[in-house]
Enzyme design. Structure first.
Site, PDB file in Angstrom:
ATOM      1  N   THR A 174      15.666 -48.208  26.179  1.00 22.96           N
ATOM      2  CA  THR A 174      14.311 -48.107  25.631  1.00 22.96           C
ATOM      3  C   THR A 174      13.893 -46.651  25.433  1.00 22.96           C
ATOM      4  O   THR A 174      14.395 -45.749  26.110  1.00 22.96           O
ATOM      5  CB  THR A 174      13.322 -48.786  26.607  1.00 22.96           C
ATOM      6  OG1 THR A 174      11.991 -48.500  26.213  1.00 22.96           O
ATOM      7  CG2 THR A 174      13.500 -48.291  28.037  1.00 22.96           C
ATOM      8  N   ASP A 175      12.938 -46.453  24.542  1.00 23.63           N
ATOM      9  CA  ASP A 175      12.407 -45.086  24.350  1.00 23.63           C
ATOM     10  C   ASP A 175      11.604 -44.622  25.568  1.00 23.63           C
ATOM     11  O   ASP A 175      11.346 -43.426  25.730  1.00 23.63           O
ATOM     12  CB  ASP A 175      11.546 -44.998  23.074  1.00 23.63           C
ATOM     13  CG  ASP A 175      10.343 -45.944  23.047  1.00 23.63           C
ATOM     14  OD1 ASP A 175      10.149 -46.702  24.024  1.00 23.63           O
ATOM     15  OD2 ASP A 175       9.605 -45.928  22.039  1.00 23.63           O
ATOM     16  N   GLU A 176      11.212 -45.571  26.448  1.00 27.44           N
ATOM     17  CA  GLU A 176      10.368 -45.201  27.593  1.00 27.44           C
ATOM     18  C   GLU A 176      11.078 -44.268  28.570  1.00 27.44           C
ATOM     19  O   GLU A 176      10.424 -43.624  29.383  1.00 27.44           O
ATOM     20  CB  GLU A 176       9.880 -46.456  28.322  1.00 27.44           C
ATOM     21  CG  GLU A 176       9.100 -47.378  27.418  1.00 27.44           C
ATOM     22  CD  GLU A 176       8.174 -48.340  28.147  1.00 27.44           C
ATOM     23  OE1 GLU A 176       7.987 -48.206  29.355  1.00 27.44           O
ATOM     24  OE2 GLU A 176       7.637 -49.224  27.472  1.00 27.44           O
ATOM     25  N   TYR A 229       9.594 -49.391  35.763  1.00 25.59           N
ATOM     26  CA  TYR A 229      10.446 -49.995  34.717  1.00 25.59           C
ATOM     27  C   TYR A 229      11.295 -48.928  34.038  1.00 25.59           C
ATOM     28  O   TYR A 229      12.529 -49.043  33.966  1.00 25.59           O
ATOM     29  CB  TYR A 229       9.581 -50.733  33.675  1.00 25.59           C
ATOM     30  CG  TYR A 229      10.315 -51.011  32.367  1.00 25.59           C
ATOM     31  CD1 TYR A 229      11.368 -51.912  32.320  1.00 25.59           C
ATOM     32  CD2 TYR A 229       9.963 -50.340  31.180  1.00 25.59           C
ATOM     33  CE1 TYR A 229      12.061 -52.154  31.139  1.00 25.59           C
ATOM     34  CE2 TYR A 229      10.638 -50.586  30.000  1.00 25.59           C
ATOM     35  CZ  TYR A 229      11.690 -51.484  29.978  1.00 25.59           C
ATOM     36  OH  TYR A 229      12.379 -51.715  28.811  1.00 25.59           O
ATOM     37  N   LYS A 239      15.380 -48.270  33.958  1.00 20.16           N
ATOM     38  CA  LYS A 239      16.184 -48.242  32.717  1.00 20.16           C
ATOM     39  C   LYS A 239      16.912 -46.904  32.608  1.00 20.16           C
ATOM     40  O   LYS A 239      18.074 -46.852  32.208  1.00 20.16           O
ATOM     41  CB  LYS A 239      15.293 -48.467  31.486  1.00 20.16           C
ATOM     42  CG  LYS A 239      14.736 -49.868  31.333  1.00 20.16           C
ATOM     43  CD  LYS A 239      15.788 -50.950  31.130  1.00 20.16           C
ATOM     44  CE  LYS A 239      16.490 -50.870  29.783  1.00 20.16           C
ATOM     45  NZ  LYS A 239      17.401 -52.031  29.579  1.00 20.16           N
TER      46      LYS A 239
HETATM   47  P1  NAD Z   1      12.735 -60.088  27.932  1.00 18.75           P
HETATM   48  O1  NAD Z   1      12.027 -59.872  29.223  1.00 18.75           O
HETATM   49  O2  NAD Z   1      12.093 -60.890  26.865  1.00 18.75           O
HETATM   50  O3  NAD Z   1      14.158 -60.781  28.230  1.00 18.75           O
HETATM   51  C1  NAD Z   1      14.976 -60.385  29.292  1.00 18.75           C
HETATM   52  C2  NAD Z   1      16.022 -61.475  29.529  1.00 18.75           C
HETATM   53  O4  NAD Z   1      16.863 -61.039  30.606  1.00 18.75           O
HETATM   54  C3  NAD Z   1      15.434 -62.821  29.944  1.00 18.75           C
HETATM   55  O5  NAD Z   1      16.033 -63.863  29.212  1.00 18.75           O
HETATM   56  C4  NAD Z   1      15.761 -62.922  31.420  1.00 18.75           C
HETATM   57  O6  NAD Z   1      15.953 -64.257  31.874  1.00 18.75           O
HETATM   58  C5  NAD Z   1      17.053 -62.116  31.499  1.00 18.75           C
HETATM   59  N1  NAD Z   1      17.291 -61.589  32.842  1.00 18.75           N
HETATM   60  C6  NAD Z   1      16.400 -60.908  33.624  1.00 18.75           C
HETATM   61  N2  NAD Z   1      16.976 -60.613  34.804  1.00 18.75           N
HETATM   62  C7  NAD Z   1      18.247 -61.092  34.754  1.00 18.75           C
HETATM   63  C8  NAD Z   1      19.324 -61.061  35.658  1.00 18.75           C
HETATM   64  N3  NAD Z   1      19.215 -60.516  36.884  1.00 18.75           N
HETATM   65  N4  NAD Z   1      20.507 -61.615  35.285  1.00 18.75           N
HETATM   66  C9  NAD Z   1      20.633 -62.177  34.069  1.00 18.75           C
HETATM   67  N5  NAD Z   1      19.623 -62.255  33.174  1.00 18.75           N
HETATM   68  C10 NAD Z   1      18.451 -61.704  33.513  1.00 18.75           C
HETATM   69  O7  NAD Z   1      13.131 -58.655  27.436  1.00 18.75           O
HETATM   70  P2  NAD Z   1      13.226 -58.056  25.941  1.00 18.75           P
HETATM   71  O8  NAD Z   1      11.908 -57.555  25.540  1.00 18.75           O
HETATM   72  O9  NAD Z   1      13.936 -59.013  25.073  1.00 18.75           O
HETATM   73  O10 NAD Z   1      14.161 -56.789  26.213  1.00 18.75           O
HETATM   74  C11 NAD Z   1      15.574 -56.929  26.184  1.00 18.75           C
HETATM   75  C12 NAD Z   1      16.199 -55.568  26.474  1.00 18.75           C
HETATM   76  O11 NAD Z   1      15.794 -54.633  25.483  1.00 18.75           O
HETATM   77  C13 NAD Z   1      15.796 -54.970  27.824  1.00 18.75           C
HETATM   78  O12 NAD Z   1      16.926 -54.334  28.367  1.00 18.75           O
HETATM   79  C14 NAD Z   1      14.716 -53.970  27.473  1.00 18.75           C
HETATM   80  O13 NAD Z   1      14.684 -52.922  28.405  1.00 18.75           O
HETATM   81  C15 NAD Z   1      15.186 -53.507  26.105  1.00 18.75           C
HETATM   82  N6  NAD Z   1      14.130 -53.040  25.175  1.00 18.75           N
HETATM   83  C16 NAD Z   1      13.029 -53.817  24.922  1.00 18.75           C
HETATM   84  C17 NAD Z   1      12.084 -53.382  23.990  1.00 18.75           C
HETATM   85  C18 NAD Z   1      10.871 -54.218  23.637  1.00 18.75           C
HETATM   86  O14 NAD Z   1      10.007 -53.735  22.903  1.00 18.75           O
HETATM   87  N7  NAD Z   1      10.762 -55.455  24.103  1.00 18.75           N
HETATM   88  C19 NAD Z   1      12.270 -52.158  23.334  1.00 18.75           C
HETATM   89  C20 NAD Z   1      13.394 -51.384  23.638  1.00 18.75           C
HETATM   90  C21 NAD Z   1      14.329 -51.850  24.548  1.00 18.75           C
HETATM   91  O1  DAU Z   2       8.758 -48.818  24.054  1.00 17.39           O
HETATM   92  C1  DAU Z   2       9.636 -49.870  24.338  1.00 17.39           C
HETATM   93  C2  DAU Z   2       9.044 -50.744  25.416  1.00 17.39           C
HETATM   94  O2  DAU Z   2       7.983 -51.469  24.820  1.00 17.39           O
HETATM   95  C3  DAU Z   2      10.050 -51.681  26.064  1.00 17.39           C
HETATM   96  O3  DAU Z   2      11.028 -50.929  26.727  1.00 17.39           O
HETATM   97  C4  DAU Z   2       9.359 -52.629  27.062  1.00 17.39           C
HETATM   98  O4  DAU Z   2      10.295 -53.561  27.558  1.00 17.39           O
HETATM   99  C5  DAU Z   2       8.253 -53.354  26.319  1.00 17.39           C
HETATM  100  O5  DAU Z   2       7.549 -54.170  27.241  1.00 17.39           O
HETATM  101  C6  DAU Z   2       7.298 -52.376  25.658  1.00 17.39           C
HETATM  102  O6  DAU Z   2       6.540 -51.636  26.653  1.00 17.39           O
HETATM  103  P1  DAU Z   2       4.960 -51.363  26.477  1.00 17.39           P
HETATM  104  O7  DAU Z   2       4.400 -51.136  27.823  1.00 17.39           O
HETATM  105  O8  DAU Z   2       4.717 -50.346  25.434  1.00 17.39           O
HETATM  106  O9  DAU Z   2       4.512 -52.808  25.868  1.00 17.39           O
HETATM  107  P2  DAU Z   2       3.257 -53.745  26.166  1.00 17.39           P
HETATM  108  O10 DAU Z   2       3.282 -54.846  25.149  1.00 17.39           O
HETATM  109  O11 DAU Z   2       3.163 -54.130  27.599  1.00 17.39           O
HETATM  110  O12 DAU Z   2       2.026 -52.804  25.865  1.00 17.39           O
HETATM  111  C7  DAU Z   2       1.853 -52.171  24.613  1.00 17.39           C
HETATM  112  C8  DAU Z   2       0.650 -51.260  24.711  1.00 17.39           C
HETATM  113  O13 DAU Z   2      -0.524 -52.071  24.839  1.00 17.39           O
HETATM  114  C9  DAU Z   2       0.657 -50.368  25.937  1.00 17.39           C
HETATM  115  O14 DAU Z   2       0.071 -49.123  25.599  1.00 17.39           O
HETATM  116  C10 DAU Z   2      -0.226 -51.094  26.945  1.00 17.39           C
HETATM  117  C11 DAU Z   2      -1.222 -51.809  26.060  1.00 17.39           C
HETATM  118  N1  DAU Z   2      -1.716 -53.112  26.555  1.00 17.39           N
HETATM  119  C12 DAU Z   2      -0.791 -54.028  26.926  1.00 17.39           C
HETATM  120  C13 DAU Z   2      -1.193 -55.263  27.389  1.00 17.39           C
HETATM  121  C14 DAU Z   2      -0.166 -56.303  27.809  1.00 17.39           C
HETATM  122  C15 DAU Z   2      -3.073 -53.386  26.604  1.00 17.39           C
HETATM  123  O15 DAU Z   2      -3.903 -52.540  26.233  1.00 17.39           O
HETATM  124  N2  DAU Z   2      -3.469 -54.608  27.054  1.00 17.39           N
HETATM  125  C16 DAU Z   2      -2.581 -55.577  27.469  1.00 17.39           C
HETATM  126  O16 DAU Z   2      -3.012 -56.660  27.885  1.00 17.39           O
END
Ligand code: NAD
Ligand code: DAU
Length: 378
Positions: free
Chosen positions: A135-137, A184, A188
């Site tokens: 992730t970019d985080e 988190y 990562k």
């Molecule tokens: P998500 O939470 O929707 O899905 C995560 C999946 O991993 C789930 O199906 C869960 O059951 C599985 N999981 C969790 N713990 C596990 C374990 N111990 N063993 C096996 N499976 C397990 O997450 P997402 O948003 O789809 O993110 C997927 C990946 O991409 C993550 O690694 C996250 O860090 C990365 N990522 C997410 C975003 C985003 O915006 N959502 C952006 C950049 C990177």
């Molecule tokens: O940047 C990539 C990341 O984006 C991934 O690595 C993470 O897995 C993914 O969860 C996401 O992280 P964020 O924290 O940016 O996403 P989230 O949807 O939780 O929140 C987006 C923005 O909105 C953040 O600035 C927090 C804010 N927010 C979020 C929630 C859930 C609110 O203001 N209210 C809310 O209820």
């Protein structure tokens, strides 16, 4: 060419899109989806492909080293796309240990099991790949040096056509120093370091990509966009953290999946690619776009749901701005997203409104309880 590919976290949001793409696009590959099915894993995300002959689901915990050894050996895995993780920042603030266990120890167990199996095959690491999705985080937070936004110097086809702003002068590059702030992102970052260490120490072919915020169908409704769409539909408050001024860079999830496919096949071993759409939005502006779209599609008068906006206590350690520079991926591998932001948001809102049953199945029961508990100390 026949390949046996393990995709971890395939029942989650991004993982389900990657599994679907690979199963449909590569009938010659055996795709093994490994997922623990935590609260975030949902096999309903994959209903359309579950009967395909090149698809297998295995329920397992990536932190279980013996299970990882068994699965990788049984399925003769030669490629791993590792997405399984605990992914929600707010949950990591409540329960950092689960994040360390899955994201750090789980990634390490997967690396170790792959190392042992691959080193024991006649061809060793030849034709193998461990591709880690990050992730970019991990890069920390950028400053909001242009709080009102200025015309962004960069673009992709995912950039919004009506609003193409940068809220600061800096962007995350592949060379940006890691500076995670939340449990988190710290977990990562640690997993990224382990992946690179397995390359540098043992010669394992690895790749890491760091993507910006994804949006689209099948995202768990704890994340901003699906949570807010669902709350608008039910007339529930929209909890905006702090002043809503934090900035995120949004990419449609299928474009992330397409980037993963391209990088898995064409990426340079041991390299890192940033993935993002040059599509920065201040949370409050994005929320207004969502409200407008949902109200229009529900046939509500324009602006009806604006009253639901509720400013709440800010997230602890809330990162101010994320902005990915994805020019390396564009330049070296020719990646271009397929959907512009306006189309992506319309498609996403429609999907959640048309798939209310999927949403209701999630928001009932255990999850609601967990969520109430999370909000009780705000
Ligand atoms: P998500 O939470 O929707 O899905 C995560 C999946 O991993 C789930 O199906 C869960 O059951 C599985 N999981 C969790 N713990 C596990 C374990 N111990 N063993 C096996 N499976 C397990 O997450 P997402 O948003 O789809 O993110 C997927 C990946 O991409 C993550 O690694 C996250 O860090 C990365 N990522 C997410 C975003 C985003 O915006 N959502 C952006 C950049 C990177
Ligand atoms: O940047 C990539 C990341 O984006 C991934 O690595 C993470 O897995 C993914 O969860 C996401 O992280 P964020 O924290 O940016 O996403 P989230 O949807 O939780 O929140 C987006 C923005 O909105 C953040 O600035 C927090 C804010 N927010 C979020 C929630 C859930 C609110 O203001 N209210 C809310 O209820």
């Amino acid at each position: 060419m026949k390949r046996n590919i393990l995709i971890t976290g395939g029942a989650g949001f991004i993982g389900s899109h990657v599994v679907r793409l690979f199963v449909n696009k590569y009938p010659d590959y055996n795709i093994v989806n490994l997922d623990k099915l935590t609260y975030a894993g949902n096999l309903a995300n994959l209903k359309d492909i579950e009967g395909k002959p090149n698809y297998t689901f295995v329920r397992a915990d990536i932190a279980d080293l013996d299970e990882m050894r068994r699965i990788i050996t049984t399925h003769k895995i030669d490629g791993i796309i590792h997405l399984a993780a605990e992914s929600h920042v707010d949950r990591s603030i409540k329960d950092p240990f689960t994040f360390a266990r899955t994201n750090v120890m789980g990634t390490l167990a997967l690396l170790q099991a792959a190392k042992e199996y691959w080193e024991g095959t006649p061809e060793k690491y030849e034709g193998k790949l461990f591709y880690h999705i990050s992730t970019d985080e991990v890069y920390g937070a950028l400053e909001l040096t242009n709080p009102e936004g200025v015309e962004s110097p960069f673009t992709t086809t995912a950039s919004s056509s009506e609003h193409h702003l940068a809220f600061g002068t800096e962007f995350f590059l592949e060379t940006t120093k890691y500076a995670p702030h939340s449990p988190y992102s710290a977990s990562k970052a640690s997993s990224d370091h382990f992946v690179r260490a397995y390359h540098d120490t043992y010669g394992m072919p690895t790749l890491v990509t760091n993507c910006s915020n994804n949006y689209g169908p099948y995202q768990f409704p704890e994340k901003l966009i699906p949570l807010f769409i669902n709350n608008i539909r039910h007339g529930k408050p929209l909890p905006v953290y702090g002043k809503g001024e934090n900035v995120r860079d949004w990419l449609f999830v299928e474009d992330h999946a397409r980037a993963i496919d391209l990088i898995f096949h064409k990426g340079k071993i041991a390299d890192t690619y940033n993935i993002g759409g040059f599509n920065e939005w201040k949370n409050i502006d994005l929320i207004k776009v969502i409200i407008k779209t949902v109200d229009r599609l529900l046939g509500n008068p324009e602006g009806k749901s604006l009253d639901l906006i509720t400013y709440v206590t800010d997230r602890a350690g809330h990162d101010m701005r994320y902005a990915i520079d994805s020019r390396k991926l564009q330049r070296e591998l020719g990646w271009e997203p397929s959907l512009q932001f306006e189309e992506g948001i319309e498609k996403t809102v429609r999907w959640y409104l048309d798939n209310q049953e999927w949403m209701d199945n999630i928001t009932s029961g255990e999850y609601e309880k967990y969520y109430d508990d999370m909000y009780s100390n705000r």
